[in-house]
Design an enzyme around this catalytic site. Structure first.
Site, PDB file in Angstrom:
ATOM      1  N   TYR A 141       0.823  -1.217   0.000  1.00 41.91           N
ATOM      2  CA  TYR A 141       0.000   0.000   0.000  1.00 41.91           C
ATOM      3  C   TYR A 141       0.857   1.266   0.000  1.00 41.91           C
ATOM      4  CZ  TYR A 141      -4.690  -1.930   0.767  1.00 41.91           C
ATOM      5  OH  TYR A 141      -5.894  -2.551   0.627  1.00 41.91           O
ATOM      6  N   LYS A 192       2.987 -15.458   2.026  1.00 48.45           N
ATOM      7  CA  LYS A 192       3.174 -16.141   0.746  1.00 48.45           C
ATOM      8  C   LYS A 192       4.674 -16.420   0.632  1.00 48.45           C
ATOM      9  CE  LYS A 192       1.650 -17.697  -3.233  1.00 48.45           C
ATOM     10  NZ  LYS A 192       0.810 -18.903  -3.343  1.00 48.45           N
ATOM     11  N   ASP A 224      -3.135 -18.269  -0.078  1.00 43.96           N
ATOM     12  CA  ASP A 224      -4.131 -18.944  -0.931  1.00 43.96           C
ATOM     13  C   ASP A 224      -4.832 -20.053  -0.150  1.00 43.96           C
ATOM     14  OD1 ASP A 224      -1.674 -20.253  -0.880  1.00 43.96           O
ATOM     15  OD2 ASP A 224      -1.722 -20.867  -2.984  1.00 43.96           O
ATOM     16  N   ASP A 248      -6.430  -7.055   3.923  1.00 39.48           N
ATOM     17  CA  ASP A 248      -7.543  -6.361   3.272  1.00 39.48           C
ATOM     18  C   ASP A 248      -8.482  -7.394   2.640  1.00 39.48           C
ATOM     19  OD1 ASP A 248      -9.034  -4.207   2.110  1.00 39.48           O
ATOM     20  OD2 ASP A 248      -8.049  -4.646   0.208  1.00 39.48           O
ATOM     21  N   ASP A 252     -12.403  -8.990   4.166  1.00 40.75           N
ATOM     22  CA  ASP A 252     -13.677  -8.948   3.432  1.00 40.75           C
ATOM     23  C   ASP A 252     -14.258 -10.354   3.330  1.00 40.75           C
ATOM     24  OD1 ASP A 252     -13.464  -6.205   2.866  1.00 40.75           O
ATOM     25  OD2 ASP A 252     -14.268  -6.478   0.846  1.00 40.75           O
TER      26      ASP A 252
HETATM   27  C1  IPM Z   1     -10.386  -1.220   3.928  1.00 44.22           C
HETATM   28  C2  IPM Z   1     -10.631  -0.570   2.587  1.00 44.22           C
HETATM   29  C3  IPM Z   1      -9.476   0.358   2.272  1.00 44.22           C
HETATM   30  C4  IPM Z   1      -8.213  -0.484   2.230  1.00 44.22           C
HETATM   31  C5  IPM Z   1      -9.654   1.178   0.987  1.00 44.22           C
HETATM   32  C6  IPM Z   1     -10.901   2.009   1.013  1.00 44.22           C
HETATM   33  C7  IPM Z   1      -8.443   2.042   0.700  1.00 44.22           C
HETATM   34  O1  IPM Z   1     -10.829  -1.532   1.612  1.00 44.22           O
HETATM   35  O2  IPM Z   1     -10.268  -0.482   4.939  1.00 44.22           O
HETATM   36  O3  IPM Z   1     -10.322  -2.447   3.976  1.00 44.22           O
HETATM   37  O4  IPM Z   1      -7.919  -1.096   1.192  1.00 44.22           O
HETATM   38  O5  IPM Z   1      -7.522  -0.550   3.248  1.00 44.22           O
HETATM   39 MG    MG Z   2     -10.911  -3.512   2.364  1.00 41.12          MG
END
Ligand code: IPM
Ligand code: MG
Length: 360
Positions: A141, A192, A224, A248, A252
């Site tokens: 990042y 990884k 993975d 990240d 999710d």
């Molecule tokens: C998160 C989001 C952010 C990230 C984006 C909005 C930059 O997806 O907080 O997980 O990738 O960290």
């Molecule tokens: Mg995110």
């Protein structure tokens, strides 16, 4: 001296979910005599509109001065075509980096009432309680060099860099082990290392840190495989510690085990537990302003704020209990709705949590 909290509603559904979270925070403050003072600012698209940049210096100065930050979400189509250097997301990355918020805690807990809302079978997810510890201020990042260039043959090429220093790995590993000590004492470090040099150092340093935590069981998993195991048998995990990009993605994914990303709070902490608290989800521009968003992830982020930045366990526990009580009453926003439940909007959900908290 009163404690100051900076509230940054942000974009999309940000303002409406923050409105509900602030109602809950204000009631908690009153009920437990916390005496918080709230100040408001802009981040992301809202800041671009007002200040021309996604994080104004004055807002950053305010963020440094306060005791904690409560954030909604940033980004939206309105700012998608803007110069990449001032996109709304840059503001979020800048505030994380400038405040040194390297330790991102993303709990994925399945409320038993929502077992039916998960896309996975109830027996696979019931009782799920995972904590993802994501490194938040390093890795790909922020790595340089990065950019776009043109090759000799005229083809465009773009590149990013994934660096990790020993100290960056050590400090996030410690967060993972410290958190595991408060839970089931199991850490799974995700990397990884079969491909990436940064992951090989990651693994070496995590093993070194583990020597100081003989009571915590450490395992390693390639990312993975971790993605697969998260949907195959997610209850094998307790604490997952991983880098910025893997964290990240996996957070999710883990959110869907709990029924909806609308349920996932997060805390981003510096080395002194000063923190920024935000839902793990995005700004959902498609449903913004329609009273459809689930405010519970943001309300649960308020509980994390009280727990980690102010060590107010009773108030944090009460908010989490109030959320559970509201789910017991059968109230559901669209994202966690299942037949037989009562569908409510953002504001009604927030009001119900406030009412439940008032009764505790
Ligand atoms: C998160 C989001 C952010 C990230 C984006 C909005 C930059 O997806 O907080 O997980 O990738 O960290
Ligand atoms: Mg995110």
């Amino acid at each position: 001296m009163s404690k100051k909290i900076l509230v940054l509603p942000g974009d999309g559904i940000g303002p409406e979910i923050i409105r509900e979270a602030v109602k809950v925070l204000e009631l908690a403050s009153e009920k437990y005599s916390l005496g918080f003072e709230l100040v408001e600012g802009e981040l992301g698209g809202a800041a671009i509109d007002k200040h021309g940049v996604p994080l104004a210096d004055s807002t950053l100065a305010l963020a440094r001065e306060v005791d904690a930050v409560l954030l909604g979400a940033v980004g939206g189509p309105k700012w998608d075509t803007i110069d990449a250097a001032i996109r709304p997301e840059r503001g979020l990355l800048k505030i994380r980096s400038e405040l040194g918020l390297f330790g991102n805690l993303r709990p994925a807990i399945l409320y038993p009432q929502l077992a039916e809302a998960s896309t996975l079978k109830p027996e696979v997810v019931s009782g799920l309680d995972i904590l993802i510890v994501r490194e938040l201020t390093g890795g790909i990042y922020f790595g340089t060099p990065r950019g776009t260039t043109t090759l000799e043959n005229g083809e465009r090429m773009a590149y990013d860099t994934l660096p990790y220093s020993e100290s960056e790995i050590r400090r996030i590993a410690k967060v993972g082990f410290d958190m595991a000590r408060l839970r089931s004492k199991k850490v799974c470090s995700v990397d990884k290392a079969n491909v990436l040099a940064s992951s090989r150092l990651w693994r070496e340093v995590v093993i070194e840190v583990a020597k100081d935590y003989p009571d915590v069981e450490l395992s390693h998993m390639y990312v993975d495989n971790a993605a697969m195991q998260l949907v195959r048998a997610p209850k094998q995990f307790d604490v997952i510690v991983t880098d910025n990009l893997f964290g990240d993605i996996l957070s999710d994914q883990a959110s869907m085990l709990t029924g909806s990303i609308g349920m996932l709070p997060s805390a981003s902490l510096d080395s002194n537990n000063k923190g920024m608290y935000e839902p793990s989800h995005g700004s959902a521009p498609d449903i913004a302003g329609q009273n459809l968003a689930n405010p519970l992830a943001t309300i649960l982020s308020v509980a994390m704020l009280l727990r980690y930045s102010f060590k107010h366990v009773a108030a944090a526990d009460a908010i989490e209990q109030a959320v559970s009580d509201v789910l017991d009453q059968g109230l559901r926003t669209g994202d966690i709705f299942s037949p037989g439940m009562r569908k409510v909007g953002t504001a009604e959900m927030g009001d119900a949590v406030v009412a439940a908290l008032a009764k505790l």
